[in-house]
Design a protein around this motif. Structure first.
Motif, PDB file in Angstrom:
ATOM      1  N   ASN A  37      42.861  32.835  33.108  1.00  0.00           N
ATOM      2  CA  ASN A  37      41.862  33.573  32.329  1.00  0.00           C
ATOM      3  C   ASN A  37      42.142  35.072  32.277  1.00  0.00           C
ATOM      4  O   ASN A  37      42.646  35.654  33.228  1.00  0.00           O
ATOM      5  CB  ASN A  37      40.457  33.349  32.921  1.00  0.00           C
ATOM      6  CG  ASN A  37      39.816  32.073  32.423  1.00  0.00           C
ATOM      7  OD1 ASN A  37      40.307  31.435  31.514  1.00  0.00           O
ATOM      8  ND2 ASN A  37      38.699  31.719  33.030  1.00  0.00           N
ATOM      9  N   ASP A  38      41.752  35.650  31.148  1.00  0.00           N
ATOM     10  CA  ASP A  38      41.788  37.100  30.951  1.00  0.00           C
ATOM     11  C   ASP A  38      40.568  37.679  31.674  1.00  0.00           C
ATOM     12  O   ASP A  38      39.429  37.429  31.270  1.00  0.00           O
ATOM     13  CB  ASP A  38      41.742  37.375  29.439  1.00  0.00           C
ATOM     14  CG  ASP A  38      41.668  38.855  29.103  1.00  0.00           C
ATOM     15  OD1 ASP A  38      41.245  39.657  29.967  1.00  0.00           O
ATOM     16  OD2 ASP A  38      42.015  39.197  27.960  1.00  0.00           O
ATOM     17  N   GLN A  39      40.814  38.407  32.768  1.00  0.00           N
ATOM     18  CA  GLN A  39      39.706  38.864  33.612  1.00  0.00           C
ATOM     19  C   GLN A  39      38.823  39.906  32.930  1.00  0.00           C
ATOM     20  O   GLN A  39      37.651  40.050  33.279  1.00  0.00           O
ATOM     21  CB  GLN A  39      40.243  39.383  34.947  1.00  0.00           C
ATOM     22  CG  GLN A  39      40.778  38.267  35.839  1.00  0.00           C
ATOM     23  CD  GLN A  39      39.763  37.149  36.083  1.00  0.00           C
ATOM     24  OE1 GLN A  39      38.634  37.412  36.490  1.00  0.00           O
ATOM     25  NE2 GLN A  39      40.148  35.898  35.811  1.00  0.00           N
ATOM     26  N   ASP A  40      39.372  40.624  31.947  1.00  0.00           N
ATOM     27  CA  ASP A  40      38.532  41.565  31.181  1.00  0.00           C
ATOM     28  C   ASP A  40      37.510  40.790  30.351  1.00  0.00           C
ATOM     29  O   ASP A  40      36.348  41.178  30.243  1.00  0.00           O
ATOM     30  CB  ASP A  40      39.392  42.434  30.263  1.00  0.00           C
ATOM     31  CG  ASP A  40      40.220  43.446  31.050  1.00  0.00           C
ATOM     32  OD1 ASP A  40      39.878  43.704  32.228  1.00  0.00           O
ATOM     33  OD2 ASP A  40      41.201  43.965  30.496  1.00  0.00           O
ATOM     34  N   LYS A  41      37.968  39.666  29.786  1.00  0.00           N
ATOM     35  CA  LYS A  41      37.057  38.814  29.001  1.00  0.00           C
ATOM     36  C   LYS A  41      35.971  38.230  29.892  1.00  0.00           C
ATOM     37  O   LYS A  41      34.807  38.175  29.510  1.00  0.00           O
ATOM     38  CB  LYS A  41      37.834  37.634  28.392  1.00  0.00           C
ATOM     39  CG  LYS A  41      38.461  37.870  27.037  1.00  0.00           C
ATOM     40  CD  LYS A  41      38.897  36.507  26.504  1.00  0.00           C
ATOM     41  CE  LYS A  41      39.686  36.571  25.229  1.00  0.00           C
ATOM     42  NZ  LYS A  41      40.017  35.207  24.764  1.00  0.00           N
ATOM     43  N   HIS A  74      36.577  30.751  29.971  1.00  0.00           N
ATOM     44  CA  HIS A  74      36.059  32.068  30.354  1.00  0.00           C
ATOM     45  C   HIS A  74      34.559  32.014  30.621  1.00  0.00           C
ATOM     46  O   HIS A  74      34.069  32.634  31.567  1.00  0.00           O
ATOM     47  CB  HIS A  74      36.384  33.101  29.265  1.00  0.00           C
ATOM     48  CG  HIS A  74      37.855  33.359  29.126  1.00  0.00           C
ATOM     49  ND1 HIS A  74      38.657  32.555  28.348  1.00  0.00           N
ATOM     50  CD2 HIS A  74      38.659  34.292  29.698  1.00  0.00           C
ATOM     51  CE1 HIS A  74      39.917  33.002  28.443  1.00  0.00           C
ATOM     52  NE2 HIS A  74      39.936  34.053  29.248  1.00  0.00           N
TER      53      HIS A  74
END
Ligand code: ADP
Length: 104
Positions: A37-41, A74
């Motif tokens: 996963n994209d941690q900013d998302k 997410h």
């Protein structure tokens, strides 16, 4: 059994889908994709879900009474990290053949 959520429930049921609030811990994630996963998302979703709630349920397959999630990674991780007990799901009943295809 789990509490049925209101709102979109009847429309979803008409297409063989049900909107249910399922325990986050009850959803198996066979592909374990949350690791990529994209941690900013995820962080943005955590903030938004806290502020306005989950606006779009995640899609879940129900096979022999067991729940499987393959997408909504997410949103799922955001719920986990917020420590939320349940997550709103759009549940579709399926058989083992359909499950196998999702595993590929
Ligand atoms: P996922 O892996 O969960 O699908 P994406 O970042 O690809 O994550 O997409 C986020 C999704 O979460 C979008 O479909 C968006 O409509 C949905 N969503 C549901 N609730 C919210 C919310 N409160 N704030 C922002 N997006 C939300």
């Amino acid at each position: 059994t789990f509490d049925k959520a209101g709102g979109a429930e009847s429309a979803a049921a008409g297409r063989g889908r049900q909107i249910l609030d399922l325990p986050v811990a009850a959803i198996r994630r066979p592909l374990g994709r949350t690791r990529g996963n994209d941690q900013d998302k995820v962080a943005a979703l955590m903030e938004s879900i806290t502020a306005i709630g989950l606006q779009e349920p995640i899609d879940v397959l129900e096979v022999d009474g067991v729940y499987y999630g393959f997408s909504g990674c997410h949103r799922y991780e955001a719920h986990q990290r917020l420590g939320l007990e349940t997550i709103r799901c759009r549940v579709r009943k399926a058989n083992k053949e359909v499950l196998k295809m999702h595993m590929m």
